[in-house]
Motif scaffolding. Structure first.
Motif, PDB file in Angstrom:
ATOM      1  N   MET A 196      15.889   0.884  10.574  1.00  0.00           N
ATOM      2  CA  MET A 196      15.295   2.228  10.531  1.00  0.00           C
ATOM      3  C   MET A 196      13.869   2.189  11.086  1.00  0.00           C
ATOM      4  SD  MET A 196      16.733   3.480   6.845  1.00  0.00           S
ATOM      5  CE  MET A 196      16.298   5.191   7.107  1.00  0.00           C
ATOM      6  N   PRO A 197      13.283   3.373  11.356  1.00  0.00           N
ATOM      7  CA  PRO A 197      11.888   3.406  11.837  1.00  0.00           C
ATOM      8  C   PRO A 197      10.956   2.718  10.835  1.00  0.00           C
ATOM      9  CG  PRO A 197      12.916   5.577  12.034  1.00  0.00           C
ATOM     10  CD  PRO A 197      13.873   4.711  11.261  1.00  0.00           C
ATOM     11  N   ARG A 198      10.184   1.765  11.322  1.00  0.00           N
ATOM     12  CA  ARG A 198       9.347   0.917  10.463  1.00  0.00           C
ATOM     13  C   ARG A 198       7.899   1.402  10.473  1.00  0.00           C
ATOM     14  NH1 ARG A 198      12.062  -2.533   7.362  1.00  0.00           N
ATOM     15  NH2 ARG A 198      10.556  -4.180   7.628  1.00  0.00           N
ATOM     16  N   THR A 199       7.236   1.182   9.341  1.00  0.00           N
ATOM     17  CA  THR A 199       5.820   1.499   9.188  1.00  0.00           C
ATOM     18  C   THR A 199       5.135   0.278   8.598  1.00  0.00           C
ATOM     19  OG1 THR A 199       6.259   3.844   8.837  1.00  0.00           O
ATOM     20  CG2 THR A 199       4.153   3.015   8.030  1.00  0.00           C
ATOM     21  N   THR A 200       3.923   0.007   9.066  1.00  0.00           N
ATOM     22  CA  THR A 200       3.121  -1.088   8.543  1.00  0.00           C
ATOM     23  C   THR A 200       1.877  -0.507   7.886  1.00  0.00           C
ATOM     24  OG1 THR A 200       3.915  -2.572  10.275  1.00  0.00           O
ATOM     25  CG2 THR A 200       1.889  -3.211   9.147  1.00  0.00           C
ATOM     26  N   LEU A 201       1.576  -0.964   6.677  1.00  0.00           N
ATOM     27  CA  LEU A 201       0.383  -0.525   5.957  1.00  0.00           C
ATOM     28  C   LEU A 201      -0.445  -1.733   5.561  1.00  0.00           C
ATOM     29  CD1 LEU A 201       1.834   2.114   3.427  1.00  0.00           C
ATOM     30  CD2 LEU A 201       0.655   2.563   5.587  1.00  0.00           C
ATOM     31  N   HIS A 202      -1.740  -1.649   5.805  1.00  0.00           N
ATOM     32  CA  HIS A 202      -2.691  -2.660   5.350  1.00  0.00           C
ATOM     33  C   HIS A 202      -3.369  -2.058   4.134  1.00  0.00           C
ATOM     34  CE1 HIS A 202      -2.053  -4.738   9.153  1.00  0.00           C
ATOM     35  NE2 HIS A 202      -2.221  -3.574   9.747  1.00  0.00           N
ATOM     36  N   VAL A 203      -3.135  -2.642   2.975  1.00  0.00           N
ATOM     37  CA  VAL A 203      -3.632  -2.064   1.728  1.00  0.00           C
ATOM     38  C   VAL A 203      -4.279  -3.140   0.863  1.00  0.00           C
ATOM     39  CG1 VAL A 203      -1.871  -0.258   1.711  1.00  0.00           C
ATOM     40  CG2 VAL A 203      -1.442  -2.376   0.498  1.00  0.00           C
ATOM     41  N   THR A 204      -5.096  -2.684  -0.065  1.00  0.00           N
ATOM     42  CA  THR A 204      -5.623  -3.580  -1.070  1.00  0.00           C
ATOM     43  C   THR A 204      -4.717  -3.480  -2.276  1.00  0.00           C
ATOM     44  OG1 THR A 204      -7.884  -3.302  -0.293  1.00  0.00           O
ATOM     45  CG2 THR A 204      -7.608  -4.123  -2.543  1.00  0.00           C
ATOM     46  N   ASN A 205      -4.123  -4.592  -2.647  1.00  0.00           N
ATOM     47  CA  ASN A 205      -3.260  -4.647  -3.821  1.00  0.00           C
ATOM     48  C   ASN A 205      -4.162  -4.721  -5.044  1.00  0.00           C
ATOM     49  OD1 ASN A 205      -1.702  -5.460  -6.019  1.00  0.00           O
ATOM     50  ND2 ASN A 205      -0.343  -6.707  -4.758  1.00  0.00           N
ATOM     51  N   PRO A 206      -4.255  -3.634  -5.818  1.00  0.00           N
ATOM     52  CA  PRO A 206      -5.170  -3.623  -6.960  1.00  0.00           C
ATOM     53  C   PRO A 206      -4.802  -4.623  -8.053  1.00  0.00           C
ATOM     54  CG  PRO A 206      -4.351  -1.410  -6.465  1.00  0.00           C
ATOM     55  CD  PRO A 206      -3.573  -2.369  -5.648  1.00  0.00           C
ATOM     56  N   HIS A 207      -3.530  -4.995  -8.168  1.00  0.00           N
ATOM     57  CA  HIS A 207      -3.124  -5.973  -9.181  1.00  0.00           C
ATOM     58  C   HIS A 207      -3.729  -7.339  -8.897  1.00  0.00           C
ATOM     59  CE1 HIS A 207      -0.320  -3.599 -11.500  1.00  0.00           C
ATOM     60  NE2 HIS A 207       0.346  -3.243 -10.422  1.00  0.00           N
ATOM     61  N   GLU A 208      -3.775  -7.701  -7.624  1.00  0.00           N
ATOM     62  CA  GLU A 208      -4.235  -9.032  -7.249  1.00  0.00           C
ATOM     63  C   GLU A 208      -5.574  -9.005  -6.531  1.00  0.00           C
ATOM     64  OE1 GLU A 208      -0.655 -10.142  -5.268  1.00  0.00           O
ATOM     65  OE2 GLU A 208       0.415  -9.784  -7.133  1.00  0.00           O
ATOM     66  N   ASN A 209      -6.114  -7.797  -6.321  1.00  0.00           N
ATOM     67  CA  ASN A 209      -7.414  -7.602  -5.682  1.00  0.00           C
ATOM     68  C   ASN A 209      -7.514  -8.354  -4.354  1.00  0.00           C
ATOM     69  OD1 ASN A 209      -9.881  -6.353  -5.505  1.00  0.00           O
ATOM     70  ND2 ASN A 209     -10.967  -8.006  -6.547  1.00  0.00           N
ATOM     71  N   LYS A 210      -6.492  -8.170  -3.512  1.00  0.00           N
ATOM     72  CA  LYS A 210      -6.517  -8.782  -2.188  1.00  0.00           C
ATOM     73  C   LYS A 210      -5.850  -7.849  -1.193  1.00  0.00           C
ATOM     74  CE  LYS A 210      -2.294 -11.547  -2.362  1.00  0.00           C
ATOM     75  NZ  LYS A 210      -1.702 -12.834  -2.110  1.00  0.00           N
TER      76      LYS A 210
END
Length: 176
Positions: free
Chosen positions: A59-73
């Motif tokens: 399917m159409p793919r999306t990439t997100l660069h996020v800060t994971n608040p659980h691991e703070n990275k």
């Protein structure tokens, strides 16, 4: 007498040990195998879906660069937007989302029973800027069994309470 007991007990013990190992192996494979993983989309949709990891990859793919608040990275998740999956299942979106349909909500459920809710309007890019992702990879690799194989990533929530690990189902409902 002891010999007689041992002749009976050893084969039984061996069979039990083998059966335990066999069942443990297959249970672990079922949980960790992305090929066996399924995501079900049902409820108030015209086309209920059961999707596999291979289906999501096509399917159409999306990439997100996020800060994971659980691991703070910072992490890079890839997958399919939840909005796209709901459209494919035939949920009322876009111009169809008005009137009584504005009371439509979506429940995302994890394998462990954890559930979160969204108003369908939150997931419609015609109403709000939504980037809620059903991810199947993180930092270029499949998501591990502890968090995946599917994970709902909600990058704009201030708290990660609606980030659902081990996502197994999406149910669409309308308030009565």
């Amino acid at each position: 007498m002891v010999d007689r007991i041992l002749r009976i007990a050893i084969p039984i013990f061996s069979a039990c040990a083998f059966l335990t190992l066999f069942l443990s192996y297959h249970a672990a494979m079922a949980q960790s195998s992305p090929a066996a993983a399924q995501l079900k989309i049902s409820g108030a949709v015209s086309t209920p879906l059961t999707l596999t990891a291979a289906d999501l990859k096509s399917m159409p793919r999306t990439t997100l660069h996020v800060t994971n608040p659980h691991e703070n990275k910072t992490e890079t998740y890839e997958g399919v937007l939840l909005e796209e999956l709901l459209r494919k299942a035939g949920a009322a979106m876009g111009d169809q989302l008005r009137g009584k349909r504005m009371t439509t909500y979506v429940i995302a459920e994890a394998e462990d029973g954890y559930k979160v809710v969204f108003a369908l309007a939150e997931l419609d890019s015609g109403i709000t800027n939504s980037e809620i992702l059903v991810a199947d990879t993180v930092d270029g690799s499949p998501i591990d069994a502890k968090r995946g194989p599917f994970r709902l990533v909600v990058p704009h929530d201030k708290r990660p309470a609606r980030w659902v690990r081990m996502l197994k189902s999406i149910t669409v409902s309308v308030l009565q």
